[in-house]
Design a protein around this motif. Structure first.
Motif, PDB file in Angstrom:
ATOM      1  N   GLU A  82       0.804  -1.220   0.000  1.00  0.00           N
ATOM      2  CA  GLU A  82       0.000   0.000   0.000  1.00  0.00           C
ATOM      3  C   GLU A  82       0.837   1.270   0.000  1.00  0.00           C
ATOM      4  N   ALA A 100      -4.758  -6.708   0.326  1.00  0.00           N
ATOM      5  CA  ALA A 100      -4.979  -7.435   1.581  1.00  0.00           C
ATOM      6  C   ALA A 100      -5.084  -8.937   1.349  1.00  0.00           C
ATOM      7  N   VAL A 147     -12.717   2.809   3.914  1.00  0.00           N
ATOM      8  CA  VAL A 147     -11.692   2.409   2.948  1.00  0.00           C
ATOM      9  C   VAL A 147     -12.214   1.131   2.290  1.00  0.00           C
ATOM     10  N   GLY A 150     -10.357  -1.932   2.963  1.00  0.00           N
ATOM     11  CA  GLY A 150     -10.380  -2.227   4.386  1.00  0.00           C
ATOM     12  C   GLY A 150     -11.655  -2.936   4.783  1.00  0.00           C
ATOM     13  N   GLY A 185     -11.759   0.346   8.679  1.00  0.00           N
ATOM     14  CA  GLY A 185     -10.907   1.233   7.905  1.00  0.00           C
ATOM     15  C   GLY A 185     -11.620   2.511   7.514  1.00  0.00           C
ATOM     16  N   TYR A 187     -11.595   6.350   5.645  1.00  0.00           N
ATOM     17  CA  TYR A 187     -10.924   7.032   4.543  1.00  0.00           C
ATOM     18  C   TYR A 187     -10.210   8.308   4.993  1.00  0.00           C
ATOM     19  N   SER A 189      -7.912   8.314   6.761  1.00  0.00           N
ATOM     20  CA  SER A 189      -6.510   7.899   6.856  1.00  0.00           C
ATOM     21  C   SER A 189      -5.691   8.273   5.630  1.00  0.00           C
ATOM     22  N   ILE A 198      -3.889   0.110   7.825  1.00  0.00           N
ATOM     23  CA  ILE A 198      -5.194  -0.500   7.582  1.00  0.00           C
ATOM     24  C   ILE A 198      -5.069  -1.675   6.626  1.00  0.00           C
ATOM     25  N   THR A 199      -4.317  -1.503   5.552  1.00  0.00           N
ATOM     26  CA  THR A 199      -4.160  -2.595   4.585  1.00  0.00           C
ATOM     27  C   THR A 199      -3.477  -3.791   5.223  1.00  0.00           C
ATOM     28  N   THR A 202      -5.773  -5.422   7.795  1.00  0.00           N
ATOM     29  CA  THR A 202      -6.861  -6.139   7.125  1.00  0.00           C
ATOM     30  C   THR A 202      -6.384  -7.503   6.629  1.00  0.00           C
TER      31      THR A 202
END
Length: 444
Positions: A82, A100, A147, A150, A185, A187, A189, A198-199, A202
């Motif tokens: 990511e 992910a 996300v 996510g 997750g 957004y 972020s 987050i990625t 996940t």
């Protein structure tokens, strides 16, 4: 059947079309291309040291070569995919579907010494399951602030791991349900290190969902469509979308609709970058007075919101997600690489000045991010114009295999050329080799 049961049925598929298998291998090479230049990013160094602090074994962290547990490896490798925003995009759902799923599946396959053929199958099926769920939840799941990857990546990761391990249908249903109940997750972020976290988290969460289900842990079998389930909690879509989105599984492969990035930055910047780089050779030294891009309306609103939130870029991540910065940097440098999101560029007064002379206009004729146009006004009063309908990398303008391999070589500066060649060959040969034949090469 419930949504989880329908997906679990699909995941029992054994024979995949050759074109689907090849696309899965392309997506693997694309993720390696996306991650190899991110090893020394500050976010990755922090996550690597934190995630692997307790030691482990069975799997490895890409490019570091650190021995790690499968969950540790999935965490860091997901973040690596990511961090440069150089990965895949499934434009219809505004998401990076592979980032992910692959780290979870790859870590499990490495730890259990599984054949590459099973990894390819698992990745293709896991991504398809994820994209089916994303198709139902988007776009309102995105508009609410989620996300997309996510929210759905854990489902894809759990699905892929279940395929890899040959999990029976009943336990696969529970693996999917656990993943559905633990989606997350925000957004907000974007532009921060948190998006990489987050990625990675996940990917780890989807792997954990599988591991628990394999041991007999159960979930709500209506985790998606049930009262206060994933659908109700995460989107405002019409429930009528659910049945047709699932009905095409195995007949219409969403995998074929992936976009591959040829420059390391966010998807919505690719069209503008391609436009300015097309005009630049014919500018003959003329200075730009203003640039005006006509773009999809969502692109305009996203870029304007970020301009207000970020101000001027203060980090590599903020520069990556700043469309005006990316266009200005590409024009002045005559290229777009990771150098164009580094401090020397995003703090450059010339880049900042040109960034302030860029206008974005919502164009109703542009239904997606894939196309845009630009008009340049030069200080001598002259003008130039360029338009594209499908930037390079989209399904309408596919990146050839050779170009994808060349991009990996271009960004794998930490590797000797023969190692690059060996990695590329190992990806294409996955149907005939163990996964460890590939992962053993992924170190500097």
């Amino acid at each position: 059947m419930t949504v989880s049961e329908t997906l679990a049925d699909f995941l029992q598929t054994e024979a995949l079309p050759d074109a689907v298998r090849h696309e899965a291998k392309r997506l693997i090479l694309n993720q390696l291309k996306a991650s190899v230049g991110g090893k020394d990013h500050p976010a990755i160094r922090i996550l690597h040291d934190w995630a692997t602090e307790g030691g482990g074994g069975g799997a490895t962290v890409h490019w570091y070569g650190t021995a790690a547990t499968p969950q540790q490896a999935a965490m860091v490798n997901g973040a690596l995919y990511e961090v440069l925003d150089f990965h895949d995009t499934y434009i219809p759902c505004f998401m990076h579907a592979v980032s992910a799923v692959l780290p979870a599946a790859l870590a499990l396959a490495e730890a259990r010494d599984l054949p590459g053929e099973r990894l390819v199958t698992a990745l293709a099926l896991g991504v398809e399951a994820e994209l089916a769920i994303a198709t139902i939840l988007m776009p309102s799941g995105y508009y609410r602030g989620g996300v997309p990857a996510g929210l759905t990546g854990g489902v894809g990761a759990a699905a892929a791991c279940s395929v890899l391990a040959g999990l029976d249908k009943a336990r696969t249903v529970h693996a999917l349900g656990i993943a559905m109940c633990t989606a997350f997750g925000l957004y907000a972020s974007v532009g921060s290190m948190t998006l990489s976290y987050i990625t990675g988290a996940t990917a780890r969460s989807g792997l954990a969902a599988f591991e628990l289900a394999e041991r007999g842990f159960t979930s709500a079998i209506t985790a998606f469509e049930g009262d206060r389930g994933m659908f109700q909690a995460l989107c405002d879509e019409d429930r009528a979308k659910i049945t047709p989105a699932l009905a095409t599984l195995g007949t219409e492969w969403r995998l074929a609709g992936q976009t591959y990035k040829v420059v390391p930055t966010e998807t919505i910047t690719h069209g503008p970058i391609e436009c300015v780089l097309a005009i630049r050779p014919r500018a003959a030294g003329r200075e730009v007075e203003r640039m005006a891009f006509k773009v999809n309306s969502l692109v305009q609103s996203i870029a304007d919101e970020r301009r207000e939130r970020f101000g001027v870029p203060n980090s590599e991540s903020e520069a990556t997600f700043d469309l005006r910065h990316c266009a200005a940097a590409a024009w002045l440098a005559g290229r777009f690489t990771t150098a164009e999101t580094a401090p020397a560029c995003y703090m450059d007064p010339a880049v900042l000045a040109l960034r302030d002379r860029i206008d974005l206009i919502a164009d109703p004729a542009r239904p997606t991010f894939e196309g845009c146009s630009v008009e340049l006004v030069f200080t001598d009063g002259s003008r130039d114009h360029h338009a594209i309908d499908h930037f390079l990398g989209t399904p309408g303008n596919r990146v050839p295999d050779e170009k994808l391999a060349a991009l990996f070589r271009q960004y794998a500066t930490v590797l000797p050329p023969d190692r690059c060649d060996a990695i590329i060959a190992a990806v294409w040969a996955l149907d005939d080799k163990p996964v460890r034949a590939l992962t053993a090469l992924l170190r500097t």
